[in-house]
Motif scaffolding. Structure first.
Motif, PDB file in Angstrom:
ATOM      1  N   THR A 111       1.123  -4.750  11.512  1.00  0.00           N
ATOM      2  CA  THR A 111       1.784  -4.664  12.816  1.00  0.00           C
ATOM      3  C   THR A 111       3.257  -4.354  12.612  1.00  0.00           C
ATOM      4  O   THR A 111       3.923  -4.999  11.784  1.00  0.00           O
ATOM      5  CB  THR A 111       1.640  -5.984  13.596  1.00  0.00           C
ATOM      6  OG1 THR A 111       0.253  -6.261  13.783  1.00  0.00           O
ATOM      7  CG2 THR A 111       2.326  -5.889  14.953  1.00  0.00           C
ATOM      8  N   GLU A 148      -4.747  -4.521   8.009  1.00  0.00           N
ATOM      9  CA  GLU A 148      -4.157  -4.222   9.314  1.00  0.00           C
ATOM     10  C   GLU A 148      -2.707  -4.709   9.343  1.00  0.00           C
ATOM     11  O   GLU A 148      -2.433  -5.880   9.056  1.00  0.00           O
ATOM     12  CB  GLU A 148      -4.958  -4.912  10.427  1.00  0.00           C
ATOM     13  CG  GLU A 148      -6.427  -4.532  10.481  1.00  0.00           C
ATOM     14  CD  GLU A 148      -6.636  -3.106  10.970  1.00  0.00           C
ATOM     15  OE1 GLU A 148      -5.693  -2.523  11.547  1.00  0.00           O
ATOM     16  OE2 GLU A 148      -7.743  -2.573  10.765  1.00  0.00           O
ATOM     17  N   ASN A 159       0.707  -0.066  15.044  1.00  0.00           N
ATOM     18  CA  ASN A 159      -0.258  -0.629  14.108  1.00  0.00           C
ATOM     19  C   ASN A 159      -0.608   0.393  13.046  1.00  0.00           C
ATOM     20  O   ASN A 159      -0.587   1.605  13.288  1.00  0.00           O
ATOM     21  CB  ASN A 159      -1.542  -1.060  14.834  1.00  0.00           C
ATOM     22  CG  ASN A 159      -1.287  -2.102  15.891  1.00  0.00           C
ATOM     23  OD1 ASN A 159      -1.263  -1.797  17.082  1.00  0.00           O
ATOM     24  ND2 ASN A 159      -1.076  -3.343  15.468  1.00  0.00           N
TER      25      ASN A 159
END
Length: 788
Positions: free
Chosen positions: A191, A189, A176
């Motif tokens: 991934t 954010e 992450n």
């Protein structure tokens, strides 16, 4: 030029424009990576590589999962893309787009991270909201950063493409990333979805970036028509080095780091087309070794998907036969096999590049309709006679075939292959058709013979002596747009005494790892009884080198029933354990690429032949040491592969050449060099075992005594005279030939009763020759000795 799907307002006329090549779709990367995706496979982590590994925890591709911008939550709608990629310790790229491509952006730059703070090379003040911006760091156009945007406000976008000293925090084993910018007003954010970075990057001006060992390549530019709109680049050299020569250790033995990545197109609408397609692109390319991770062992390939990328066709080579360590700057067009797209209304294209060293840049990728009708007769596989020169006494039926294929986009109807053979005067001696019916696109009609009950069967008599030409012609109901590949031609001769597989050298066969070899040709004798092998001819490329080594070759004649056990080898048990004749030749160093003729037997006598046997005329060289390597001359002008195949299938199998790499008793490989290269090794036969007499005994009555014939001076140094005094007028055919039976010249004289004729001998080597007169009254042969 923009990425576009074309509307065919003329589609109703397609049946009348079968040769048109309509463009279905084009991409010039003027929108950066909008609509495109990448799938990296390996980025330097292969076993054994000691540098260039870009698969660490802080490299890869991360996809936006959630975020907050100015207090508002950010999520991706279906079809939206937002990816962040660290390619290596220096390069990064951000690319995003909305599902409808109304908004998009690609940003490329170099970076460094100190603590959690990222510093980017992108100049925020120079970025524009609609279009391309970049800064060149060299006069040749290598860039330090580039952006391509289509957004409402540039001040919003620059906050999430790395400028303004944002923080990048890796967590959860670097799976992450938390990206924070603009004093906390932007928190995104991400991934991780790939352990490798994109490897592919967008270049705004066609330059591929830094080249070999950090040096500016200067000319490393994709020379496309629209390169200033942008190109896609995979620069493996930079992935290894990041521009620093010290990254590569010394010594640096392989394996080198492998880099393999796929570049995948957006959906392409092909519903308007009525035929098979091709892909075309402009490229700048070089590669070295082939990683195990590439599809089908292909370094530059494309695949097709008709189900939105769920499955892909087998990889097709975009650069077949392209050598390693070589630069290529060109435009290539490669067919997309029709069965990869049949019935589909939409496709995706995937380009895959995989190698260690060098790079690939691509632009102006185009999907276009193929020309309507392009049938091809394959020059790589069509049958020719057993030999290019065959003595009349050893003629046998000849069978024919030629592979054909449809390169066009439409089915060719009523396809027919015709073979016509004419003699030297243009008289037709053979004409046969091979009908095929309908041939769909990408179909290969192979290994299909002409009617085997109707071979070419010239009579085994002197009347067949002469030169012949054969032509394969391919036709069908429609006009073929590439008629140059519809025709195949070959030539052959029927001789008095000469067997040959070629008419002269085109290359040398230099076996660098094998200084000891047997190389020769196979000649079959259907009517060998009563005939004799008399002379063998051969040619060496580097006789001047041979004199520094062993200095000589040995010639052999083997008699065999062929490959009786079918193992692809003809060993001692299949040729009686030893040759039936041998001789040797000592080089003086002047014989480079000169035809050398010596008696088959060291005892200088004819060797009796047997009907139904193969005879291998072979040259052997045994090197004195590893540096003593000699090349035999060869020809690639005649391809016997199809002849070997057809005769093995329906008649007495014919071998073109035989070879074995040994200094011991040979175990000949019956496939030789595959029929595509044959050595210059010839065999002369005759029905007279006495090498001091003419090779072929005259079958006509001897010319009566009152037909006076005189040859003088004899021996001849400069020339000789032929004096004729006949009691009546007759037509005379004069033939002059050497001891092997090779005819040096012929001359016809009509209604001749007397005359004196002078013939020049200054260009002839010393030796014995024969002059033969053929008339209705009989035949006379006189010996002529040339002695300078």
């Amino acid at each position: 030029m923009k990425q576009r799907l074309l509307t065919f307002i003329f589609l109703a006329l397609a049946g009348l424009t079968a040769s048109a090549q309509a463009i279905i779709w084009q991409e010039d990367f003027s929108k950066g990576m909008a609509g495109w995706s990448v799938n990296p496979i390996i980025c330097g982590s292969n076993a054994g590589a000691t540098f260039g590994n870009n698969s660490g925890p802080q490299y890869g591709i991360w996809t936006l999962a959630s975020g907050v911008i100015d207090g508002e939550p950010v999520t991706l709608e279906p079809g939206d893309v937002f990816n962040w990629s660290f390619l290596n310790a220096k390069e990064y790229m951000v690319y995003f787009s909305s599902a409808d491509l109304a908004t998009y952006g690609t940003a490329y730059g170099t970076y460094s991270i100190s603590g959690d703070t990222l510093t980017s090379s992108i100049d925020a003040a120079a970025v524009v909201p609609n279009g391309t911006a970049f800064t060149s760091v060299t006069t040749n156009g290598i860039v330090s950063w580039a952006t391509n945007l289509n957004v409402d406000a540039v001040e919003d976008v620059i906050r999430f493409i790395g400028v303004g000293s944002p923080t990048v925090v890796f967590s959860n084993g670097s799976n992450n990333i938390t990206y924070t910018a603009d004093g906390g007003n932007v928190v995104l954010e991400f991934t991780k979805r790939e352990e490798c970075g994109t490897l592919w990057t967008w270049s705004p001006n066609g330059n591929l970036g830094y080249g070999l060992l950090g040096q500016n390549p200067g000319v490393a530019i994709v020379n496309s028509a629209t390169r200033t709109n942008g190109v896609m680049v995979m620069n493996n050299i930079y992935q290894m080095t990041q521009g620093m020569t010290g990254v590569i250790p010394s010594p640096n033995p392989p394996p080198y780091p492998h880099y393999v990545s796929e570049l995948i197109s957006p959906p392409i609408d092909i519903s308007a087309t009525d035929r098979a397609l091709s892909i075309r692109l402009t490229q700048f390319l070089a590669y070295l070794n082939t990683p195990a991770e590439v599809p089908n062992g292909l370094k530059t390939s494309f695949s097709v998907s008709t189900d939105d990328g769920a499955t892909w066709s087998p990889a097709s080579d975009l650069n077949p036969t392209f050598p390693t360590n070589t630069l290529r700057s060109n435009t290539v067009t490669v067919p997309i096999l029709a069965n990869y797209t049949n019935g589909a209304s939409e496709i995706r294209i995937k380009l895959t590049f995989g190698t260690d060293f060098y790079f690939w840049g691509v632009d102006d990728i185009t999907i276009l309709e193929r020309v309507g009708y392009d049938m091809q007769a394959n020059a790589s596989f069509f049958a020719i006679p057993d030999n290019v020169n065959t003595p009349y006494s050893q003629l046998q039926p000849q069978y024919f075939m030629a592979d054909i294929q449809n390169n066009g986009g439409l089915t060719a109807e009523n396809v027919n292959l015709n073979l016509r053979i004419v003699d030297f005067d243009g008289n037709e001696i053979f004409n046969l058709d091979k009908p095929y019916g309908a041939i769909p696109p990408d179909s290969l009609a192979e290994n299909s013979f002409f009617d085997i009950t109707m071979p070419l069967d010239l009579p085994a008599t002197p009347a067949s002596i002469g030169f012949y030409q054969g032509t394969y012609s391919l036709t069908h109901d429609s006009t073929d747009v590439n008629q140059a590949n519809d025709t195949l031609r070959f030539a052959f001769s029927v001789t008095d005494t000469l067997f040959a597989k070629e008419t002269g050298r085109t290359r040398g066969i230099f076996l660098t790892n094998d200084r000891d070899w047997y190389i020769g040709n196979s000649y079959y004798m259907p009517n060998g009884d009563g005939w004799y092998a008399r002379y063998i001819s051969f040619m060496i490329e580097n006789a001047d080198d041979a004199v520094m080594g062993t200095g000589s070759v040995t010639t052999y004649l083997y008699e065999s029933d062929g490959d009786v056990n079918g193992d692809g080898r003809i060993g001692p048990d299949e040729y009686g354990g030893s040759p039936i004749a041998f001789n040797d030749y000592q080089f003086d160093g002047t014989e480079n690429q000169q035809l050398i003729t010596i008696p088959v037997s060291i005892e200088e006598e004819g060797i009796p032949l047997t009907s139904g046997k193969y005879y291998f005329a072979v040259v052997q060289y045994v090197g004195a040491d590893a540096n003593d390597q000699v090349a035999i001359s060869a020809s690639e002008a005649y391809n016997y592969a199809a002849n070997n195949f057809i005769t093995d299938s329906i008649a007495v199998e014919q071998y073109s050449d035989v070879v074995d790499l040994t200094a011991d008793a040979p175990n000949f490989f019956s496939g030789g060099f595959g029929g595509t290269s044959v050595p210059v090794v010839r065999l002369f036969i005759g029905d007279n075992p006495d090498l001091g007499l003419p090779p072929v005994t005259a079958v006509n009555e001897v010319l009566p005594a009152d037909f006076k014939v005189a040859v003088f001076p004899n021996p001849a140094a400069v020339s000789f005279n032929l004096d004729l005094q006949f009691p009546e007028q007759v037509d005379v055919l004069v033939r002059f030939y050497d001891q092997t039976g090779r005819i040096l010249f012929t001359q016809n004289y009509d209604k001749l009763s007397q005359g004196r004729f002078n013939y020049d001998t200054t260009q002839l080597p010393n030796g014995t020759y024969f002059i033969q007169l053929d008339t209705a009254a009989g035949t006379r042969t006189e010996k002529v000795v040339v002695q300078h």
